[in-house]
Write an enzyme that holds these catalytic residues in place. Structure first.
Site, PDB file in Angstrom:
ATOM      1  N   THR A 179     -11.180  25.319   5.776  1.00 18.93           N
ATOM      2  CA  THR A 179      -9.755  24.874   5.525  1.00 18.93           C
ATOM      3  C   THR A 179      -9.085  25.496   6.855  1.00 18.93           C
ATOM      4  O   THR A 179      -9.749  26.215   7.541  1.00 18.93           O
ATOM      5  CB  THR A 179      -9.180  26.198   4.330  1.00 18.93           C
ATOM      6  OG1 THR A 179     -10.306  25.789   3.276  1.00 18.93           O
ATOM      7  CG2 THR A 179      -7.832  25.992   4.004  1.00 18.93           C
ATOM      8  N   ASP A 210      -7.489  25.971  -4.015  1.00 15.77           N
ATOM      9  CA  ASP A 210      -6.474  27.044  -3.881  1.00 15.77           C
ATOM     10  C   ASP A 210      -5.310  26.843  -2.810  1.00 15.77           C
ATOM     11  O   ASP A 210      -4.330  26.985  -2.807  1.00 15.77           O
ATOM     12  CB  ASP A 210      -6.921  28.639  -3.385  1.00 15.77           C
ATOM     13  CG  ASP A 210      -7.807  28.516  -2.115  1.00 15.77           C
ATOM     14  OD1 ASP A 210      -8.548  27.821  -2.006  1.00 15.77           O
ATOM     15  OD2 ASP A 210      -7.290  29.363  -1.444  1.00 15.77           O
TER      16      ASP A 210
END
Length: 313
Positions: A179, A210
Site C-alpha cells: 500500500t 482498509d
C-alpha cells in the site's frame, strides 16, 4: 513566523517481511530512490506554502507512478487476473474526504479520490460508478498493459488455481503488504492523509481492504492527527485503526507516539494483525511504527534531515 507552523511530511510504500536478505543491493537502491523522490515532491510543495492536502496527493501520485509499489502502475493481480485499486484522501481542516474502491484502468486512483472529495457530494464511490465519475472529470485511464509487471504476474500465476491470497510478496515465506500513503501538516497547521493500494495478490474479486475506508486505513483531523496505514487490512478494518489513534489523542490525552505505538505494538499485535502506519500531528511530530520486519518509509520535518528507511533500525 507567528502564524506559521512547522511543516512535515511522512510517507510509506508498504510493510511486511522486508529484510536485508530479501532485497538485492540494486533493489534496495531503487526503492530508496523512489521513496526519496516522492518525499521531495511533497516536501517542496509544503515548503512553497502549498496545502497538506495537495502535498499528500502529489506524494502518492509519485508512488502510484512507480512500478515498485503495489498501487497504481505496480498493482497486483486479483483472483480473476485483473487489477482492482482502492484509494482515499482526507482533509483534517474540514473532515471532507474522497474515496474509491475496485477501480480498474485508472492511472492514478488518488486523483480520482481527490475529484470525489472536491467535486461531489459523496465520500465513497465504487466500481463502474467510480469509473464513470472519473471519465466525466477527465481522469486519465491506461490500458491493461500499463499495469502489467512481470513480478506481479508471476506472483499471481503461482497462486491463481488456489484459494490462497498473498500479501504482495515475492517469496513464499514472505509477506509484504503493498500500500502507499502520505500524511502531512502544512504551514497553516492543517493536516491531511492519503492512501492508495492494489490490494492483495489473488484476492477475491471485489474485495475491499482498509485503504479506502475512512477511519480504518486513512484519517485526518486537525484536532489530533493524520494517519495512513499499511498491513493486513482485515485487522485494520476491525480495529478502525486510523480513527482509534485520533480518538486516544482526543479523549485520553495520549501523545501521537503513545497512541500509535499502543495500536500497532499492542492492540494489533495481540490479534496477529501485521503491518504499520505513518502519522503526523499538528505540531509537526511524526511517527512511523510497524510490527512487521520492515516498512518502506520516509519522513521530512522542517528544520531536520530527511529520513528514508526500509528495515527495522
Amino acid at each position: 513566523m507567528e502564524n506559521q507552523h512547522r511543516f512535515a511530511l511522512a510517507l510509506h510504500g508498504g510493510a511486511g517481511t522486508i529484510t536485508r536478505e530479501s532485497l538485492t543491493p540494486e533493489m534496495d537502491r531503487e526503492y530508496r530512490q523512489a521513496l526519496q523522490q516522492a518525499l521531495k515532491t511533497g516536501y517542496d510543495l509544503l515548503r512553497q506554502g502549498g496545502s497538506a492536502l495537495a502535498a499528500v496527493e502529489a506524494t502518492v501520485v509519485s508512488l502510484e507512478d512507480c512500478p515498485l509499489f503495489n498501487a497504481g502502475r505496480g498493482s497486483v493481480f486479483n483472483k480473476r487476473g485483473r487489477h482492482e485499486m482502492d484509494a482515499a484522501l482526507m482533509c483534517g481542516k474540514t473532515l471532507s474526504a474522497g474515496a474509491v474502491t475496485g477501480v480498474r484502468n485508472v492511472r492514478n486512483p488518488i486523483l480520482l479520490a481527490s475529484q470525489v472529495l472536491h467535486h461531489s457530494d459523496h465520500v465513497f464511490l465504487s466500481q463502474p460508478g467510480a469509473e464513470e465519475f472519473a471519465r466525466n472529470h477527465g481522469i486519465a485511464f491506461e490500458p491493461d498493459e500499463y499495469f502489467f509487471t512481470l513480478q506481479r504476474y508471476e506472483q499471481w500465476q503461482a497462486l491463481r488455481d488456489s484459494d490462497v491470497y498473498m500479501l504482495d510478496h515475492s517469496e513464499t515465506q514472505e509477506k509484504k503488504f503493498g500500500t502507499v500513503g502520505a500524511v502531512a501538516v502544512d504551514l497553516q497547521g492543517n493536516l491531511a492523509a492519503a492512501t492508495s493500494t492494489g490490494g492483495m495478490t489473488n484476492k477475491n474479486f471485489n474485495r475491499i481492504g482498509d485503504t479506502p475506508i475512512i477511519g480504518a486505513g486513512t484519517y485526518a483531523n486537525n484536532r489530533t492527527c493524520a494517519v495512513s496505514c499499511t498491513g493486513h487490512g482485515e485487522y485494520f478494518m476491525r480495529n478502525v485503526v486510523a480513527y482509534d489513534i485520533s480518538c486516544m489523542m482526543e479523549y485520553k490525552g495520549l501523545s501521537l507516539v503513545q497512541a500509535a505505538d499502543l495500536v500497532v505494538h499492542d492492540k494489533l499485535k495481540k490479534q496477529g494483525g501485521e503491518g504499520g502506519l505513518i502519522a503526523v500531528d499538528a505540531r509537526g511530530q511524526v511517527t512511523l511504527p510497524f510490527n512487521s520486519e520492515g516498512m518502506y518509509r520516509a519522513s521530512w520535518v522542517q528544520g531536520q534531515d530527511p529520513l528514508v528507511a526500509i528495515y527495522q533500525e
